[in-house]
Design an enzyme around this catalytic site. Sequence first.
Site, PDB file in Angstrom:
ATOM      1  N   ALA A  64      55.453  23.635 123.828  1.00 62.90           N
ATOM      2  CA  ALA A  64      54.919  22.476 123.118  1.00 62.90           C
ATOM      3  C   ALA A  64      54.821  21.288 124.061  1.00 62.90           C
ATOM      4  CB  ALA A  64      55.814  22.128 121.929  1.00 62.90           C
ATOM      5  N   ASP A  65      53.973  20.357 123.678  1.00 65.78           N
ATOM      6  CA  ASP A  65      53.846  19.092 124.403  1.00 65.78           C
ATOM      7  C   ASP A  65      53.610  17.993 123.372  1.00 65.78           C
ATOM      8  OD1 ASP A  65      53.518  17.636 127.045  1.00 65.78           O
ATOM      9  OD2 ASP A  65      51.700  17.045 125.974  1.00 65.78           O
ATOM     10  N   THR A  66      54.415  16.940 123.453  1.00 62.49           N
ATOM     11  CA  THR A  66      54.330  15.843 122.486  1.00 62.49           C
ATOM     12  C   THR A  66      53.878  14.571 123.183  1.00 62.49           C
ATOM     13  OG1 THR A  66      56.106  16.815 121.159  1.00 62.49           O
ATOM     14  CG2 THR A  66      55.639  14.479 120.796  1.00 62.49           C
TER      15      THR A  66
END
Length: 185
Positions: A64-66
């Site tokens: 994931a990347d936020t």
Amino acid sequence: MVILASASPRRREILERFFDVKVVPSNVEETSMASSPEERAIEIARRKAFAVAKRYPKEIIVAADTTVVLNDMILGKPRSEHEARKMLELLSDNIHKVITGYCIIKGEKRIEGAEITEVKFRKLSKELIEWYLKTGEWKDKAGGYGIQGYASVFVEWIKGDYYNVVGLPIKVVVELMKLGLKPKT
């Protein structure tokens, strides 16, 4: 078991509530030329997932990347206290979006997407911002804050998935269950 392609303790904590997790950081460059913040987050998550999947081709990989977006401006992880202060000043009394791109790989199957949550901050006083900066919690956090910690006092309201703001939308857990992964009991 799930392999988490991230060193984020927050993502690990969310996944460990449901599954056995092995952490294998991807160490990929977190940059992108994508045209939208959603595409950018998905692209980075995809690169993280594929980097780890090469080493663990038979395992389920989650990456994931936020990112935090205010008025089309991406607020990444601040590199200094000064940058964190500027970000918090910008977020004060404003609505921003927290976007988490995710990628799940199981063999030839790939599930990816982006979750968007809106967050409204209260008007932050200079004193409150300075207090928060002294906690050090802003380090390694998109937008310079962690909603699950001291920065919870900044939040007037959120619209959407709280866990997305923490760093991993609960939708990822649901997708893993759809893939047949049984939650721990």
